[in-house]
Design a protein around this motif. Sequence first.
Motif, PDB file in Angstrom:
ATOM      1  N   UNK A 114       3.638 -10.238  14.584  1.00 14.77           N
ATOM      2  CA  UNK A 114       4.193  -9.035  13.966  1.00 14.77           C
ATOM      3  C   UNK A 114       4.181  -7.868  14.946  1.00 14.77           C
ATOM      4  N   UNK A 115       3.126  -7.763  15.737  1.00 12.22           N
ATOM      5  CA  UNK A 115       3.056  -6.695  16.733  1.00 12.22           C
ATOM      6  C   UNK A 115       4.207  -6.786  17.731  1.00 12.22           C
ATOM      7  N   UNK A 116       4.450  -7.982  18.235  1.00  8.93           N
ATOM      8  CA  UNK A 116       5.543  -8.141  19.217  1.00  8.93           C
ATOM      9  C   UNK A 116       6.909  -7.969  18.555  1.00  8.93           C
ATOM     10  N   UNK A 117       7.045  -8.439  17.343  1.00  7.77           N
ATOM     11  CA  UNK A 117       8.300  -8.256  16.598  1.00  7.77           C
ATOM     12  C   UNK A 117       8.594  -6.774  16.412  1.00  7.77           C
ATOM     13  N   UNK A 118       7.542  -6.016  16.110  1.00  9.27           N
ATOM     14  CA  UNK A 118       7.687  -4.571  15.930  1.00  9.27           C
ATOM     15  C   UNK A 118       8.042  -3.894  17.256  1.00  9.27           C
ATOM     16  N   UNK A 119       7.375  -4.315  18.326  1.00  8.87           N
ATOM     17  CA  UNK A 119       7.637  -3.732  19.653  1.00  8.87           C
ATOM     18  C   UNK A 119       9.092  -3.957  20.082  1.00  8.87           C
ATOM     19  N   UNK A 120       9.627  -5.115  19.735  1.00 10.91           N
ATOM     20  CA  UNK A 120      11.003  -5.457  20.104  1.00 10.91           C
ATOM     21  C   UNK A 120      12.039  -4.818  19.181  1.00 10.91           C
ATOM     22  N   UNK A 121      11.568  -4.102  18.161  1.00  7.79           N
ATOM     23  CA  UNK A 121      12.475  -3.327  17.332  1.00  7.79           C
ATOM     24  C   UNK A 121      13.090  -4.038  16.160  1.00  7.79           C
ATOM     25  N   UNK A 122      12.504  -5.154  15.737  1.00 11.19           N
ATOM     26  CA  UNK A 122      13.063  -5.908  14.617  1.00 11.19           C
ATOM     27  C   UNK A 122      12.529  -5.456  13.258  1.00 11.19           C
ATOM     28  N   UNK A 123      11.472  -4.652  13.266  1.00 12.62           N
ATOM     29  CA  UNK A 123      10.912  -4.161  12.020  1.00 12.62           C
ATOM     30  C   UNK A 123      11.085  -2.650  11.965  1.00 12.62           C
ATOM     31  N   UNK A 163       0.830  -1.206   0.000  1.00 10.14           N
ATOM     32  CA  UNK A 163       0.000   0.000   0.000  1.00 10.14           C
ATOM     33  C   UNK A 163       0.864   1.257   0.000  1.00 10.14           C
ATOM     34  N   UNK A 164       2.041   1.146  -0.544  1.00 10.03           N
ATOM     35  CA  UNK A 164       2.940   2.290  -0.582  1.00 10.03           C
ATOM     36  C   UNK A 164       4.356   1.811  -0.773  1.00 10.03           C
ATOM     37  N   UNK A 165       5.286   2.741  -0.811  1.00  8.09           N
ATOM     38  CA  UNK A 165       6.680   2.374  -1.046  1.00  8.09           C
ATOM     39  C   UNK A 165       7.495   2.444   0.233  1.00  8.09           C
ATOM     40  N   UNK A 166       8.597   1.685   0.228  1.00  3.86           N
ATOM     41  CA  UNK A 166       9.578   1.715   1.305  1.00  3.86           C
ATOM     42  C   UNK A 166       9.015   1.322   2.664  1.00  3.86           C
ATOM     43  N   UNK A 167       8.099   0.377   2.651  1.00 11.09           N
ATOM     44  CA  UNK A 167       7.589  -0.155   3.910  1.00 11.09           C
ATOM     45  C   UNK A 167       8.354  -1.435   4.246  1.00 11.09           C
ATOM     46  N   UNK A 168       8.492  -1.755   5.535  1.00  9.33           N
ATOM     47  CA  UNK A 168       9.194  -2.992   5.900  1.00  9.33           C
ATOM     48  C   UNK A 168       8.484  -4.211   5.323  1.00  9.33           C
ATOM     49  N   UNK A 169       9.268  -5.189   4.903  1.00 10.79           N
ATOM     50  CA  UNK A 169       8.701  -6.339   4.224  1.00 10.79           C
ATOM     51  C   UNK A 169       8.654  -7.594   5.079  1.00 10.79           C
ATOM     52  N   UNK A 170       7.678  -8.446   4.758  1.00 10.62           N
ATOM     53  CA  UNK A 170       7.528  -9.753   5.397  1.00 10.62           C
ATOM     54  C   UNK A 170       7.386 -10.777   4.285  1.00 10.62           C
ATOM     55  N   UNK A 171       8.187 -11.827   4.337  1.00 12.36           N
ATOM     56  CA  UNK A 171       8.187 -12.849   3.282  1.00 12.36           C
ATOM     57  C   UNK A 171       7.590 -14.137   3.836  1.00 12.36           C
ATOM     58  N   UNK A 172       6.635 -14.698   3.089  1.00 16.21           N
ATOM     59  CA  UNK A 172       6.006 -15.969   3.465  1.00 16.21           C
ATOM     60  C   UNK A 172       6.229 -16.981   2.349  1.00 16.21           C
ATOM     61  N   UNK A 222      13.002  -6.954   3.129  1.00 18.68           N
ATOM     62  CA  UNK A 222      12.178  -7.671   4.103  1.00 18.68           C
ATOM     63  C   UNK A 222      12.947  -7.892   5.399  1.00 18.68           C
ATOM     64  N   UNK A 223      12.177  -7.990   6.496  1.00 14.76           N
ATOM     65  CA  UNK A 223      12.771  -8.135   7.830  1.00 14.76           C
ATOM     66  C   UNK A 223      12.383  -9.432   8.523  1.00 14.76           C
ATOM     67  N   UNK A 224      11.267 -10.015   8.098  1.00 15.95           N
ATOM     68  CA  UNK A 224      10.722 -11.211   8.758  1.00 15.95           C
ATOM     69  C   UNK A 224      10.501 -12.289   7.709  1.00 15.95           C
ATOM     70  N   UNK A 225      10.833 -13.534   8.070  1.00 12.85           N
ATOM     71  CA  UNK A 225      10.635 -14.662   7.155  1.00 12.85           C
ATOM     72  C   UNK A 225       9.806 -15.725   7.856  1.00 12.85           C
TER      73      UNK A 225
END
Length: 421
Positions: free
Chosen positions: A412-421, A163-172, A297-300
């Motif tokens: 994803x919420x907890x990953x973000x809170x812990x600073x990984x995204x 929904x836009x550019x340069x947002x953190x990525x998640x790969x599934x 991307x930051x999460x796999x």
Amino acid sequence: MRLIWLLATLVVLSSAGTVKDPPKVRYDNYAVYKLSIKNKIQLSLLNRLSERTQNLNIWKDYDEFSKQMDIMVSPSESKRFQLFLKLYGINNQLLISNVQVLIDGEQVSSRDSGTFGWKRYYNLDEIEAWLDEILQTHPGITEDFSVGQSYEGRRIRGIKISHGSNKPGIFIESNIHAREWITSASATWFINELLTSQQPEVRNLANSYDWYIVPVFNVDGFAYSHQSDRMWRKTRQPHPTSSCIGVDGNRNFDSQWMVNNGASDDPCSETFAGPVPWSEPETKALSDYLTSIRDKFSVYISFHSYGQWLLSPYGHTKEEFPENYNDLLEIGDAFSGAIKNLVYGTEYVHGSTATVLYVASGSSVDWVFNELDKKVGFTIEFRDKARFGFVLPPSQILANCEELMAGMIALIDRTNTLGYI
């Protein structure tokens, strides 16, 4: 000339699909047992027995958490197998008396008015047609991408949702093991929810990140599991010195490959790691593609079944843990807690692959974690605990999907809170 003409005609007819396909493999009266393993001697004997015959198929390898393993036994092997269990004092529980009955039930159409839904399982062509429709319906948000080509020449497709550019990525990555049909069903549902759900938490998930999702990674194996053998797991590339075909794609990545007996060197084994890392064009293509977008991307996440586990690195050893293992456990707490709080009360166990499940080397998640330095990577093993195993009834697809969404929101919420995204 007449002989050449006849040969050419046969080739044309074969390519047109008019030559009769070989019959599907059937699993009439194949039974699945849960075995309780008391010691290393029993485990060693079972592993040696399964390696010596094609009439036994390990569905779920021995894991450290439950001290159990699930194994499918052909009717021709049943009496000998029962004698073996009795001789060595191995306790067992019959889980499935006839695998073919479950397979037949799984194939029944839900009569969903011809529209793509999540009340039955779909084959590769149907999933790809649905992907095409999604891309046409959401042209400004979705983008088709190719991971590469399979051994049999199929395109390994993915969809990017942004929904836009340069947002953190998640790969599934989904369906690396062909017979795990619930994984691609869940992946397609998840894609649809990211695009259509009006729930605030889901909209936030969709709008805040770039999503790269590959619904069916092992395209050759998945097609074969629908066309010929429902229980097929591996890729479809022949081996030069064996009649057995395929490699376990999730043991073929060049990260601690074949370390600590975390895979098999037997081409006939379900966990055959391949003759060398990246022997499979599919795994090599994925590694190249992920490397090309490593900054995006930051999460796999890797979708699997079955067992209800959330597994983090490492897979190759029980003796070492990542530096951020406590954070991974905290993320796992959030994931499993969110799922358990749903009406179904489903329980997921979380921890490192090697400690709560078994040693497994050369996996995609470990490779991304170790080689691409992505410090949040998980394998999700979906429903169930072995009542149905790989042949999860279509009636459970939506419940599994609901659990996935609740878990992913929390993860994803907890990953973000812990600073990984």
